[in-house]
Every structure is written in structure tokens, then in C-alpha cells.
Scaffold this motif. Structure first.
Motif, PDB file in Angstrom:
ATOM      1  N   LEU A 265       0.833  -1.212   0.000  1.00 29.49           N
ATOM      2  CA  LEU A 265       0.000   0.000   0.000  1.00 29.49           C
ATOM      3  C   LEU A 265       0.864   1.256   0.000  1.00 29.49           C
ATOM      4  N   ILE A 266       1.932   1.247   0.786  1.00 31.68           N
ATOM      5  CA  ILE A 266       2.817   2.415   0.849  1.00 31.68           C
ATOM      6  C   ILE A 266       3.519   2.627  -0.489  1.00 31.68           C
ATOM      7  N   THR A 267       3.992   1.535  -1.097  1.00 33.23           N
ATOM      8  CA  THR A 267       4.705   1.632  -2.373  1.00 33.23           C
ATOM      9  C   THR A 267       3.817   2.223  -3.451  1.00 33.23           C
ATOM     10  N   ARG A 268       2.547   1.874  -3.455  1.00 32.98           N
ATOM     11  CA  ARG A 268       1.626   2.386  -4.478  1.00 32.98           C
ATOM     12  C   ARG A 268       1.067   3.766  -4.132  1.00 32.98           C
ATOM     13  N   GLY A 269       1.492   4.314  -3.005  1.00 28.76           N
ATOM     14  CA  GLY A 269       0.994   5.620  -2.609  1.00 28.76           C
ATOM     15  C   GLY A 269      -0.422   5.583  -2.084  1.00 28.76           C
ATOM     16  N   MET A 270      -0.921   4.393  -1.757  1.00 27.12           N
ATOM     17  CA  MET A 270      -2.287   4.252  -1.267  1.00 27.12           C
ATOM     18  C   MET A 270      -2.373   4.335   0.251  1.00 27.12           C
ATOM     19  N   ALA A 271      -1.226   4.493   0.910  1.00 27.06           N
ATOM     20  CA  ALA A 271      -1.183   4.659   2.361  1.00 27.06           C
ATOM     21  C   ALA A 271       0.143   5.302   2.727  1.00 27.06           C
ATOM     22  N   VAL A 272       0.162   5.927   3.899  1.00 23.71           N
ATOM     23  CA  VAL A 272       1.403   6.482   4.456  1.00 23.71           C
ATOM     24  C   VAL A 272       1.526   5.989   5.892  1.00 23.71           C
ATOM     25  N   PRO A 273       2.747   5.771   6.369  1.00 22.57           N
ATOM     26  CA  PRO A 273       2.902   5.363   7.775  1.00 22.57           C
ATOM     27  C   PRO A 273       2.347   6.431   8.706  1.00 22.57           C
ATOM     28  N   ASP A 274       1.612   5.999   9.729  1.00 22.40           N
ATOM     29  CA  ASP A 274       1.040   6.918  10.718  1.00 22.40           C
ATOM     30  C   ASP A 274       0.773   6.109  11.980  1.00 22.40           C
TER      31      ASP A 274
ATOM     32  N   LYS B 188      -2.209   5.331   7.439  1.00 16.58           N
ATOM     33  CA  LYS B 188      -3.320   6.193   7.057  1.00 16.58           C
ATOM     34  C   LYS B 188      -3.567   5.976   5.570  1.00 16.58           C
ATOM     35  N   LEU B 189      -4.757   5.526   5.224  1.00 12.03           N
ATOM     36  CA  LEU B 189      -5.079   5.250   3.830  1.00 12.03           C
ATOM     37  C   LEU B 189      -5.282   6.548   3.067  1.00 12.03           C
ATOM     38  N   THR B 190      -4.749   6.602   1.851  1.00 11.50           N
ATOM     39  CA  THR B 190      -4.923   7.778   0.999  1.00 11.50           C
ATOM     40  C   THR B 190      -6.381   7.931   0.590  1.00 11.50           C
ATOM     41  N   ILE B 191      -7.046   6.811   0.302  1.00 14.75           N
ATOM     42  CA  ILE B 191      -8.494   6.792   0.087  1.00 14.75           C
ATOM     43  C   ILE B 191      -9.094   6.046   1.268  1.00 14.75           C
ATOM     44  N   GLU B 192      -9.818   6.747   2.100  1.00 13.30           N
ATOM     45  CA  GLU B 192     -10.322   6.133   3.333  1.00 13.30           C
ATOM     46  C   GLU B 192     -11.228   4.943   3.037  1.00 13.30           C
ATOM     47  N   ASP B 193     -12.104   5.098   2.048  1.00 10.59           N
ATOM     48  CA  ASP B 193     -13.042   4.025   1.693  1.00 10.59           C
ATOM     49  C   ASP B 193     -12.409   3.163   0.586  1.00 10.59           C
ATOM     50  N   TYR B 194     -11.430   2.384   0.976  1.00  9.00           N
ATOM     51  CA  TYR B 194     -10.705   1.470   0.087  1.00  9.00           C
ATOM     52  C   TYR B 194     -10.959   0.070   0.638  1.00  9.00           C
ATOM     53  N   PRO B 195     -12.062  -0.580   0.232  1.00  9.61           N
ATOM     54  CA  PRO B 195     -12.500  -1.808   0.903  1.00  9.61           C
ATOM     55  C   PRO B 195     -11.430  -2.906   0.990  1.00  9.61           C
ATOM     56  N   TYR B 196     -10.693  -3.130  -0.089  1.00  7.30           N
ATOM     57  CA  TYR B 196      -9.651  -4.164  -0.046  1.00  7.30           C
ATOM     58  C   TYR B 196      -8.625  -3.860   1.037  1.00  7.30           C
ATOM     59  N   ALA B 197      -8.166  -2.607   1.103  1.00  7.40           N
ATOM     60  CA  ALA B 197      -7.163  -2.249   2.106  1.00  7.40           C
ATOM     61  C   ALA B 197      -7.751  -2.280   3.511  1.00  7.40           C
ATOM     62  N   GLN B 198      -8.964  -1.756   3.664  1.00 11.25           N
ATOM     63  CA  GLN B 198      -9.590  -1.736   4.991  1.00 11.25           C
ATOM     64  C   GLN B 198      -9.736  -3.145   5.558  1.00 11.25           C
ATOM     65  N   ASP B 199     -10.316  -4.036   4.764  1.00  9.39           N
ATOM     66  CA  ASP B 199     -10.568  -5.394   5.243  1.00  9.39           C
ATOM     67  C   ASP B 199      -9.274  -6.203   5.298  1.00  9.39           C
ATOM     68  N   GLY B 200      -8.400  -5.989   4.300  1.00  8.78           N
ATOM     69  CA  GLY B 200      -7.152  -6.723   4.274  1.00  8.78           C
ATOM     70  C   GLY B 200      -6.278  -6.436   5.470  1.00  8.78           C
ATOM     71  N   LEU B 201      -6.255  -5.188   5.915  1.00 12.84           N
ATOM     72  CA  LEU B 201      -5.429  -4.840   7.072  1.00 12.84           C
ATOM     73  C   LEU B 201      -5.932  -5.496   8.351  1.00 12.84           C
ATOM     74  N   LEU B 202      -7.228  -5.740   8.439  1.00 14.67           N
ATOM     75  CA  LEU B 202      -7.751  -6.470   9.600  1.00 14.67           C
ATOM     76  C   LEU B 202      -7.155  -7.875   9.652  1.00 14.67           C
ATOM     77  N   ILE B 203      -7.169  -8.559   8.508  1.00 18.38           N
ATOM     78  CA  ILE B 203      -6.639  -9.922   8.459  1.00 18.38           C
ATOM     79  C   ILE B 203      -5.124  -9.912   8.608  1.00 18.38           C
ATOM     80  N   TRP B 204      -4.452  -8.980   7.918  1.00 17.67           N
ATOM     81  CA  TRP B 204      -2.996  -8.885   8.037  1.00 17.67           C
ATOM     82  C   TRP B 204      -2.582  -8.709   9.508  1.00 17.67           C
ATOM     83  N   SER B 205      -3.227  -7.799  10.202  1.00 10.86           N
ATOM     84  CA  SER B 205      -2.861  -7.522  11.592  1.00 10.86           C
ATOM     85  C   SER B 205      -3.115  -8.721  12.493  1.00 10.86           C
ATOM     86  N   ALA B 206      -4.210  -9.441  12.228  1.00 10.02           N
ATOM     87  CA  ALA B 206      -4.489 -10.639  13.025  1.00 10.02           C
ATOM     88  C   ALA B 206      -3.419 -11.699  12.791  1.00 10.02           C
TER      89      ALA B 206
END
Length: 787
Positions: free
Chosen positions: A533-542, A550-568
Motif C-alpha cells: 500500500l505504501i509503495t503504491r501511494g495508497m497509504a502512508v505510515p502513521d 493512514k489510507l490515501t483513500i479512506e473508503d478502500y475496501p480491499y485495504a480496509q478489510d485486508g489490514l484487519l486480516i494482516w494484523s491478526a
């Protein structure tokens, strides 16, 4: 310091020794008595020799409270001399192995390693490496010959599990396809279990019927006798697809030899009986509407290619003397009117402009693709604007063809109509952009980055990590079917003349496109979700945000849901690694672990092994990152690409995998026909109806879950950590996390404020919901790559 061994006893497959009422399904349990000295100690392993005529599957063994989970095929001694060893259900680092098991642990790993030589029998349990020299069929003609992938500077690629079949007659460097004499090989314990085998076989049979019948009918009567009707169920809010044979009585009239088909009418219609792609509607009949096109790059089956626009106009990195000017034809005047009063610079500074950029990855193949009959393609760039609703709107598409003159441009820019009328050139431009997206999705993001790039880590694990090793135990459910699935795909899905070649734009250049991406773009250190996500500019460390991003597009369903699974996953792996490796020196001195990672890189990824971006493996943090990435790739990431293929790609007008015509221009002979009947031109540009039906069947089969699917958060091997409450607690927490994530995704999908997954006609994003029923459901995250 040798192992203490009890006296050997014999188990006979007889009712006298069978324990009634025990065993699940077809499993049978037998009781046997060992004579053991009182001071024998706790058993650390059980050795098994088979004098049966056939193999048998040993599920488990127990001695008192001591458990041995085996789950392995045991071969007769006449096939595999020597005893098999199964270890106690307890994890040991190599340095902590009980002295009596050290030599047995070493011997078991030695038995699993190949030396790159010899043929393989279906009963073997040998793991070794080879290049991809098994994708072609040169004996069937030069058109079916394919280059070897891997070990070649022109075609760098990961390694696969070696199968050891003899070379073809016409090319000694190519491995012959599977045959009755030399069947498809995977190490015996990698084979699908019975229920999954039946599911795959049934899918292949359905696929055969769905392909044969429409092809035969079309050959006899012509494709015009078929039609596609799309109906929308207003109550359910979702679509139905009906595929029928039209006017059959009229077609058969006067042909007595074909009247036999009259009674088969129902069978013919039944052969098309696909459940409709879930995410289609009547608005998709003539391509994707702009808002749906924008939504799918954030919440479709390929939501990993969209990038923040960092340079405008975009600039190519390709050699201008070969491919033409590096400068894009996109200009500020093309897009300014769509920017809600902002300049391009202002929109970029406000993170409002994004790009789907397939120019450089696709352009080197365009001339070769266009030389193939029935294929016409461009290399595309699509610019999107982030609206005030948080949705993406496509505002320009650039279509490029290669030219050898650095001063000559062969680029065409399209923009959407502003008066609400249908602009057929714009609609056709979106179709061409979709073909680029479909190819990169299938060949790069799905097959190469997951299937091919993860296989070396699986092969190396079996060669260097003992079944007692805690990292092997952690990874095994996530790597269980990958080798078998990849072998199946190489034999009939991605090889020469297969469905992937027949129905994707690059055709016989499909794998070469993947090689190019592997060489130019793939990096293991950027395969983790946050790094991607960071490489594609779709998020920045925060650090103040959940998941540290911090997602560049807040309503980015793949990133939102994916980060839940990634973090788990990351939390589970962190607890697990810190338990077994409380000190970093334990990682550095773990000979099996270091050998696993080094071989996966140096041999499995030999063509990229010298890159300086490979992560080190020296600390707990290093190991946590490597393991989390592997588990994410084969679970959440794979689920998005695989189980979204049919729901999002099964209806060709919405996402064609290839096009048959270029966009019309005023110089074309049939330009007047285009103006007179643009719908006819549209339909003649996308794949034919028979092609659509055939590939939809392939996508439907590959997007389905088998009844025995094991989903993320589920484990059948928890007894492997009996007596380790910290580990059992971590797995229990992970399972509860998956249930909570499922509830959260369902909640998000009903939040009308999230316009990319709810409200305004948007479909819910379900691909990362952890659980599922069997079949094509557009949801469910299996533990491993199963199809």
C-alpha cells in the motif's frame, strides 16, 4: 546417545484387533500392545513398516497420553524399504531435540530431499527444484512450443517442484506432459484428499460438458442462434443470467439427421446452467458504467494495481528507440474539466488523482499480441479522480501502440462524455483497459506473485524444516495444497493451448508477461500488505492510526478489510515467534530455519537471489515479517484474486479478457458501419458468445470452494501444541479475531456512508469475509491455495 527402541509388534488389518466405535468417517482404529521396559521414558517417535500389498493412510497413533499426528501415506516395503518415523506432537527447535531423536530427525529430512536427478513415482515423497520447462508441447507442433522459464536471463522465474518426467522427442530441454506411463507427480502427501479430489474431478467434468456442447452447436448452426438475456430481480436487488438455445425448432426444421438434438434440448440448456456472476446488473450490458469501473479498482478481484498519480503527464521507462516516445499523450487540457475547479497540480497535492498504469508492463508485448488472429490490444493508462463522495471516477484513458521512431507517437487519449450521452469510443476504451487489467490480474498478481513465488518456500520447508520444527507446524496448513494446485494448473490451465492462453489477450505470451513482471517489479520485501500500500501511494505510515497506516483513500475496501486480516496474522505470528525464539541468537543458530530461508532465496528464487532487497533473517522481527507475508499471500491475497474471478469477471461485456478489434478511426473502412450501428461494433469487438461461455465456465470452476475447505482461523492440528497453553491461547485468539473480522466486514457492507461497498448501487465487498459455504460464493478465505 542413540534412540531407545522398543520391541517391534505387528498390527493385522483384522476385525479382532479393530476397536469398534472409534475413527471418523472411513477411518479404522486398531489396538496393539507394546512390551516396554518400565524405565523406557516418554516415547518420542513411532516407527512404521508396512508389509501390506498397497499403501495406507496413517491418521494418528497414541501411546497412553502421548499423541502422534501422522496424516501420511505409508508405502509397502517392496516399494519403499525401511521404516517411516512419526514424531511426538511436540515442537522442538533443532538445538532442543531430545538426543535420541537427533539422528532420526536428520534422516527424515534426508529422505525427503531430491538431488535433481531421476524420475519420480507417484508413491515418492521427494521434494526438489526445477525450472518451468513443462509448459510447452513441442511434440504437437511448433505453435505449442514454449520457452523454459527460469535459469534463463531472458525469462527469469521462480522454481517449481521437480516432477522428473523424461524430455520431449523434439526438444531435449522440455519436459514431456503427463501421460499414463509418466503421470502427474507431486510428493505423495501433497495430493488432494479424497473429498477435494472428487470436487475437482466433478468440476472438470462440468467444464468439459459446458465447453463441448456450445461449441458443437455453434459449429453446426452458427453462433447467431444463441443469445444472452440478463434479467434483474427487483426484490433481491441482484441479477440472474439465463443462457438459452434460441429457435431450436426452426433451426432443426428439415434436417432429419439433427432431430436427435430435439430431445436433448433440456440437456443443452442444462449444460449452460451456471449460477450468474454475482456482481452484474442490466447497466453492465454495454460495459461497466464509469462509477462501477472506478469502484472495482478499489473493491474488485484486482484491487492491487491502483496507484496514486505522482507524475503528470506519466513518463515511461521503456527504451524510446524501440517503443517510441517516453512522454505520455495525456495533457492537462484532457482532464481539467473533471477536477471540480482544481488544477492538475492542486488535485495531485490533495491526493485526488490516481492511475491504473499498464503501459510499461504491456507495451513490449503489444505488437506480438496484435499479430495473433482474433487479438487486438493496446497498452493502457487510466486516470481516476477522487470525488467528494470518496469514489473514483475515470476521467481519461490513454491507448498506446509501440513505434520504432522516437519522434513519432502512436497514442490515443479518450475522455468521458460530459452531456450524459453514450460515447461508444469511451466505452470501447474502457473495455481495452479492462483487458489489460484482467491479464495482469491473472498472470502477474494471481499466478506469478502468489502461486509461483510462494512455491519455493513450500518446497524448501519440506526439505529443511523437520515436522517437529515449530515453524513447519505453523506454516503447514497454509502450504498444504499449493504444490498440488500448481502442478494441476501447469498441466491444464496455464500451459500451451490452455484456457489461460486461449482466453487472455497475451495468448502464447502469457507466461512471458509474468517473467517480465518478475524481473522488473517483483520484490519479496514489498509483498506484505502494508508495504504494498505504501509503495503504491495508497497509504502512508502513521502511528496514530489503526495498523500504523493512514489510507490515501479512506473508503478502500480491499485495504480496509485486508489490514484487519494482516494484523491478526501478524499478532499470531508475533506471539508464536516470541514464544519459541525469546532470544535473537536462537534464530541465528537455528540450522534448519536458516537453511530453509537461504535455499528458498538462493535456489527457489535463483534468478533474483542477488538482489539487495531480500530481508535478513537474524531477529524476531525479521522472522515475523517473512512468515506474516507468506501466510497473507496464500490466504487473504489469494482469496481476493481467486474467488473473485468469476463474480467479477464472468460477464464479458463488463470485463473482457481480450478484444478482437481496435477502436475504429475515421480512416477505417468500416467506420461508417460503426457510426451506423455502434452496438454491433461493440459486440464484435469483445469475445464471441461461445468464447465467453467457455471461459466463464473455467472461471466458475476455479472460483469455487470445495466442501472440505478449511478456512483461516480453523486448525485441525491443535493437538500438536498439547501442553503449551500459550500457543493454544494464541490460536484461540486468532480464531476469535476471524469471527470479529467477519462481523466487522458485514457491518461495513451495510454502512451507506461507504459508497464503495454500500449505497448508490454499489455491491458489498465480500471477498475477505473469512468463512464461506461450498461453491462459488464470492467470499471465504481458505487456509491454503486450494485452486
Amino acid at each position: 546417545m542413540k534412540a531407545k527402541v522398543s520391541k517391534e509388534v505387528v498390527v493385522k488389518w483384522s476385525n479382532s484387533e479393530k476397536v469398534e466405535g472409534k475413527g471418523e468417517g472411513d477411518d479404522c482404529t486398531y489396538k496393539v500392545k507394546f512390551d516396554i521396559d518400565p524405565d523406557f521414558g516418554i516415547p518420542g517417535g513411532i516407527q512404521v513398516r508396512s508389509q501390506c500389498d498397497e499403501e495406507f493412510f496413517l491418521v494418528s497413533a497414541s501411546v497412553g497420553e502421548v499423541q502422534f499426528i501422522c496424516r501420511s501415506w505409508v508405502q509397502p516395503e517392496k516399494i519403499s524399504p525401511g521404516a517411516r518415523i512419526f514424531f511426538i506432537n511436540k515442537a522442538y527447535l533443532p538445538s532442543q531435540t531430545p538426543s535420541g531423536l537427533i539422528e532420526l530427525r536428520r534422516r527424515e529430512l534426508t529422505d525427503l530431499k531430491g538431488d535433481g536427478k531421476g524420475s519420480r513415482l507417484p508413491t515418492d515423497r521427494i521434494y526438489d527444484y526445477d525450472v518451468y520447462n513443462d509448459l510447452g508441447k513441442p511434440d504437437e507442433g511448433p505453435d505449442l512450443a514454449r520457452p523454459t522459464l527460469g535459469g534463463n536471463p531472458n525469462y527469469p522465474y521462480p522454481r517449481r517442484c521437480r516432477t522428473g518426467r523424461p524430455p520431449t522427442a523434439t526438444d531435449k530441454n522440455a519436459e514431456s506432459p503427463p501421460s499414463d506411463l509418466h503421470p502427474l507427480y507431486v510428493p505423495r502427501d501433497e495430493e488432494y484428499e479424497e473429498q477435494k479430489q472428487e470436487f475437482v474431478s466433478q468440476g472438470q467434468m462440468n467444464l468439459l460438458l459446458r465447453n463441448i456442447i456450445p461449441t458443437v452447436i455453434a459449429q453446426i448452426f452458427g453462433e447467431e442462434n444463441f443469445y444472452l438475456a440478463v434479467e434483474v430481480d427487483s426484490e433481491q436487488g441482484r441479477s440472474k443470467t439465463k443462457i438459452k438455445v434460441a429457435s431450436l425448432d426452426k433451426v432443426l426444421n428439415g434436417n432429419p439427421f439433427l432431430n436427435i438434438l430435439r430431445g436433448a434440448h433440456d440437456i443443452i440448456e442444462g449444460s449452460f446452467n451456471l449460477d450468474p456472476p454475482k456482481y452484474i446488473s442490466k447497466e453492465f450490458v454495454w460495459g461497466l458504467p464509469d462509477d462501477e469501473f472506478g469502484r472495482r479498482v478499489l473493491a474488485g478481484s484486482n484491487p492491487v494495481s491502483i496507484e496514486k498519480l505522482k507524475i503528470f503527464p506519466p513518463v515511461s521507462k521503456l527504451d524510446s528507440s524501440i517503443y517510441g516516445p517516453q512522454e505520455s499523450a495525456l495533457k492537462e487540457e484532457h482532464i481539467t474539466r473533471f477536477l471540480e475547479g482544481m488544477s492538475v497540480k492542486q488535485a495531485m497535492d490533495a491526493d485526488k488523482l490516481f492511475i491504473l498504469n499498464y503501459h510499461d508492463i504491456y507495451l513490449p508485448f503489444v505488437d506480438r499480441i496484435n499479430a495473433i488472429e482474433g487479438r487486438k490490444t493496446y497498452a493502457t493508462r487510466t486516470i481516476f479522480f477522487l470525488t467528494s463522495f470518496g469514489t473514483l471516477k475515470p476521467i481519461a484513458i490513454e491507448l498506446s501502440l509501440p513505434v520504432s521512431d522516437e519522434k513519432v507517437s502512436c497514442k490515443r487519449v479518450l475522455t468521458p462524455p460530459t452531456n450524459g450521452a453514450t460515447d461508444w469510443l469511451w466505452e470501447l476504451g474502457k473495455e481495452h483497459a479492462c483487458t489489460n487489467d484482467a491479464a495482469v490480474d491473472t498472470l502477474v498478481n494471481h499466478w506469478m506473485r502468489i502461486h509461483a513465488c510462494m512455491e519455493p518456500f513450500v518446497v524448501a520447508a519440506h526439505r529443511h524444516l523437520s515436522a517437529m520444527h515449530p515453524i513447519f507446524k505453523l506454516l503447514h496448513p497454509h502450504t498444504r495444497y499449493l504444490i498440488r494446485t500448481n502442478a494441476f494448473n501447469r498441466d491444464g490451465v496455464i500451459n500451451a493451448g490452455s484456457a489461460i492462453e486461449n482466453f487472455n489477450a497475451p495468448a502464447k505470451y502469457c507466461k512471458q508477461l509474468g517473467c517480465s513482471a518478475y524481473k522488473e517489479y517483483w520484490r519479496f520485501d514489498l509483498e506484505g500488505l502494508p508495504e504494498d500500500l505504501i509503495t503504491r501511494g495508497m497509504a502512508v505510515p502513521d502511528s496514530t492510526q489503526p495498523h500504523g497506516l493512514k489510507l490515501t483513500i479512506e473508503d478502500y475496501p480491499y485495504a480496509q478489510d485486508g489490514l484487519l486480516i494482516w494484523s491478526a496474522i501478524e499478532n499470531l505470528v508475533t506471539k508464536y515467534v516470541n514464544y519459541y525464539y525469546p532470544e535473537a541468537n536462537l534464530i541465528q543458530n537455528d540450522t534448519e530455519l536458516q537453511a530453509w530461508y537461504n535455499e528458498a532465496v538462493e535456489t527457489g528464487h535463483a534468478d533474483r537471489a542477488q538482489a539487495n532487497w531480500w530481508p535478513n533473517l537474524s531477529t524476531q522481527s525479521d522472522l515475523i515479517g517473512i512468515l506474516t507475508t507468506i501466510i497473507w499471500k496464500v490466504t487473504g491475497q489469494h482469496a481476493v484474486h481467486n474467488f473473485g474471478a468469476y463474480p467479477y469477471g464472468g460477464y464479458f461485456p463488463a470485463r473482457p479478457p481480450f478484444m478482437r478489434k481496435f477502436l475504429p478511426s475515421e480512416q477505417d473502412p468500416d467506420y461508417d458501419r460503426f457510426l451506423a450501428n455502434p452496438r454491433e461494433y461493440f459486440l464484435s469487438s469483445i469475445p464471441s458468445f461461445i468464447q465467453a461461455t467457455q471461459y466463464a465456465s473455467v472461471l466458475d470452476t476455479g472460483s469455487a470452494h470445495s466442501p472440505d475447505e478449511e478456512y483461516i482461523g480453523e486448525r485441525k492440528d491443535l493437538s500438536s501444541w498439547g501442553g503449551v497453553p500459550e500457543i493454544l491461547e494464541a490460536f484461540g485468539k486468532f480464531s476469535m479475531d476471524m469471527k470479529s473480522i467477519e462481523e466487522e466486514i458485514v457491518r461495513r457492507n451495510s454502512d451507506s456512508g461507504l459508497r464503495n461497498r454500500c449505497g448508490g448501487g454499489a455491491s458489498p465487498f465480500e471477498l475477505l469475509i473469512p468463512s464461506s459455504e461450498s461453491g462459488t460464493t464470492s467470499r471465504g478465505v481458505p487456509n491454503s491455495v486450494t485452486l
